[in-house]
Enzyme design. Structure first.
Site, PDB file in Angstrom:
ATOM      1  CG  HIS A  31     -10.766  -6.053   6.829  1.00 44.35           C
ATOM      2  ND1 HIS A  31      -9.966  -6.565   7.821  1.00 44.35           N
ATOM      3  CD2 HIS A  31     -10.187  -6.422   5.668  1.00 44.35           C
ATOM      4  CE1 HIS A  31      -8.943  -7.212   7.284  1.00 44.35           C
ATOM      5  NE2 HIS A  31      -9.053  -7.148   5.972  1.00 44.35           N
ATOM      6  CD  GLU A  51      -1.784  -2.401   1.418  1.00 44.44           C
ATOM      7  OE1 GLU A  51      -0.666  -2.640   1.924  1.00 44.44           O
ATOM      8  OE2 GLU A  51      -2.635  -3.303   1.211  1.00 44.44           O
TER       9      GLU A  51
END
Lengths: 340, 338
Positions: A141, A72
């Site tokens: 999440h 990321e």
């Protein structure tokens, strides 16, 4: 690309899901401008973790719909590098929670490069961030981190609530010469709505009044704008006339639309999924308190935000951790009627 | 192209790395190395006199890696630099006057006084910026490489970083992506032995940063970073490979910063003897000595080049001192592009 600020009038109403609307925006942008490319984890043949990129890799090829390693920080930096050298990258961070791994590049680099370089660079990149709770994905999440980024000068932060706005705002974001973060609520991906064909724009920084009302103002964005609008219909049946403002954009924020509404209704509730303290509600409340609109208030402002807790896995607990339609109803009744 | 008066070819006993640099290029090399040294000495003196407000990180002693690694670059090629980046800027062609003006926080500095020493950039000149974050430039270089490839440009990107940055996750992510996508990037590590005070021997389990290239299936080359012709030769080969589609290279320049990390550094982590030892390996004096030994330049000519560089720095400093300050009413300009 031609720039239309409003949707073209159509005879037949065409419906798409929120995910399809985003995909259509990506396709239009990639078709129109070869500098635009999509990249991220599993955006290729997999079609994106939430199916948003879908078949785009088959239409535009692997050079423009690029699967990346699970890196990321690296891909966020790559977006910055591509953007400052003439490309228009659209980056998908698979779950918005993973942006924590990319904070350095987004906050220290993307947001600041133009300013640090004395205005001699542009960073026209878009970061797409699926976020929010309600899918049983638990604490790592399911977060709503948009307020973090709304705190950073140099970034733009948007949160469309409908398929129509998702498409129009993403097209605006791709055209914007600044880094734009678009927070897409995972529960919205399958919701359907009218989406005009072709290229149109929904401006960044402009809120929408979803329902006009006289008794109180409910401000929210993304799925909270949807829940607020649903709650407002039920409130109407009870004789409470709520005005619903879909914020759509957190930075820049459209304070004028909120102010005009509160001048009329004299009561304000801010609904947001992010943790309640130090969040969007605090900012909007403070903006009201600092302005002449404060004098129009007939009741204390109500903030309805996420609970002070990591998001739980258990579905009952998960729902309890973020404002639901019933919570909005209860809070709105109290605010409108002055119930204890 | 070599001028008729070029002496390079007439000096048969030179090592090939030295012979590869013709006289005209060598003059430019020497000028830049002197400019870097004198720029930083003048910056340091200005700081001592209270003329510069912020911090700075001096690269005195590391001039060969900056100039050597960029020697094969064209104007349109890119560099990405570090917090210790004055040398990279000058090597890429930045004007010392506008760099000083930036140091002094002036409106006509490279960043209109908004960036300072750690953010000098000259985007039009291919300098995509120094960086205040250790390893910050590494992932950005990947995007630059993607951009070059997508636009089918005949360009390369050189990204400088220190030994300390090679322990950041950004290093791993960037080198991996650059390699899988065969991007035209030169990863140039200036290993000056310390990440602030942390000896690289205590911070890294392998002896060389370049050893890590194995993990990315790219060439990893260790070079004496104080040997300009050697650095230039390695970088030239890497740039040619990158342009030909052969992908990235990791180059480790073993060098040393003669000054402290920044102004707060009291050199508690290294010995005077070590610093003195490296002072004797000064990359500028070493190159000059070799050129004189091979009769490429006379000491008098070298002195002229050095004096001209000093004059250039003096003029640049005057420009900066006379430059206007930014107007506070412009505080928030350029946060966003229109």
């Amino acid at each position: 690309m031609s720039t239309l600020t409003e949707a073209p009038v159509e005879s037949a109403v065409r419906e798409l899901t929120y995910a399809e609307a985003i995909r259509e925006a990506l396709a239009i942008a990639m078709e129109a401008d070869e500098r635009v490319f999509l990249f991220g984890e599993d955006v290729g043949v997999y079609g994106g973790a939430f199916g948003v990129s879908g078949d785009l890799v088959h239409r535009f090829g692997t050079e423009r719909v690029i699967d990346t390693p699970i890196s990321e920080l690296g891909i966020a930096g790559a977006a910055v590098g591509a953007a400052i050298t003439g490309m228009k990258p659209v980056l998908e961070i698979q779950f918005s929670d993973f942006v924590t791994l990319a904070m350095e590049q987004i906050v220290n680099q993307a947001a600041k490069i133009r300013f640090m370089f004395g205005g001699k660079a542009k960073v026209p990149m878009v970061v797409r961030l699926p976020g929010g709770s309600g899918t049983g994905a638990a604490a790592q999440h399911s977060q709503s981190l948009e307020a973090w980024f709304a705190h950073v000068p140099g970034l733009k932060v948007i949160q469309p609530s409908s398929p129509h706005d998702a498409k129009g705002m993403l097209l605006s974001a791709i055209d914007d010469p600044n880094p734009v973060l678009i927070f897409e609520h995972k529960l919205l991906y399958k919701t359907k709505g009218h989406v005009p064909e072709g290229d149109y724009r929904v401006p960044i920084g402009k809120a929408a009044v979803r329902r006009e009302g006289r008794d109180l103002t409910i401000v929210g964005s993304s799925i909270m704008a949807v829940r607020a609008a649903a709650a407002a219909e039920k409130l109407a049946e009870e004789g409470i006339d709520a005005e619903v403002i879909d914020l759509r954009s957190l930075r820049p924020i459209d304070f004028d639309t909120i102010a005009a509404s509160v001048r009329k209704t004299h009561r304000l509730m801010v609904v947001y999924e992010g943790v309640k303290t130090m969040g969007i509600g605090a900012e909007i409340s403070a903006m009201i308190a600092e302005s002449d609109v404060f004098d129009f208030l007939d009741a204390p402002i109500v903030r309805l935000g996420g609970a002070e807790v990591p998001l739980p896995y258990n579905p009952v607990l998960e729902k309890a951790a973020v404002p639901q339609e019933d919570d909005i109803l209860t809070a709105a009744r109290r605010l409108a009627r002055g119930d204890a | 192209m070599k001028a008729d008066t070029d002496t390079t070819a007439r000096r048969p006993n030179q090592r090939p790395e030295l012979a590869a640099i013709d006289d005209e290029t060598m003059r430019s090399v020497l000028r830049k190395m002197h400019l870097i040294r004198k720029f930083e000495e003048a910056a340091e003196a200005s700081y001592m006199r209270g003329l510069i407000h912020g911090t700075m990180h001096l690269s005195i002693g590391q001039e060969a890696s900056a100039v050597g690694a960029t020697l094969a670059l064209m104007d349109e090629d890119y560099i990405l630099s570090t917090h210790r980046g004055h040398g990279h800027c000058i090597a890429k062609g930045a004007e010392p006057a506008r760099m000083f003006a930036e140091f002094f926080g002036k409106e006509n500095g490279y960043c209109r006084g908004r960036g300072g020493s750690m953010h000098i950039a000259d985007v039009d000149g291919g300098n995509l910026g120094a960086n205040g974050i250790v390893g910050g430039g590494l992932p950005i270089a990947v995007g630059v490489g993607m951009s070059i490839k997508a636009q089918k440009l005949d360009r390369v990107a050189v990204v400088f970083f220190g030994d300390g940055a090679s322990n950041e996750g950004a290093f791993h992510e960037a080198l991996n992506m650059a390699s899988i996508w065969k991007l035209p990037i030169l990863f140039v590590c200036e290993n000056n032995k310390y990440g602030m005070s942390m000896d690289i021997g205590r911070a890294m389990a392998v002896p060389n940063v370049a050893d890590r290239a194995v993990a990315y299936a790219m060439p990893g080359v260790v070079v004496d970073g104080n040997d300009l012709p050697a650095v230039a030769a390695v970088a030239r080969e890497a740039a040619e490979r990158a342009r030909a589609g052969g992908g990235p290279t990791l180059i480790e320049c073993k060098t040393y910063r003669l000054r402290g990390h920044s102004k707060s550094d009291r050199n508690l982590y290294r010995t005077k003897e070590e610093i003195e030892d490296w002072r004797n390996r000064c990359p500028i004096r070493r190159l000059e000595a070799e050129l004189v030994a091979h009769e490429r330049f006379t000491p008098e000519v070298l002195m002229t080049i050095e004096e001209a560089a000093q004059a250039e720095i003096d003029t640049a400093l005057d420009f900066a001192k006379a430059s206007p300050d930014p107007d506070p009413k412009d505080l928030t300009r350029d946060v966003y592009a229109d």
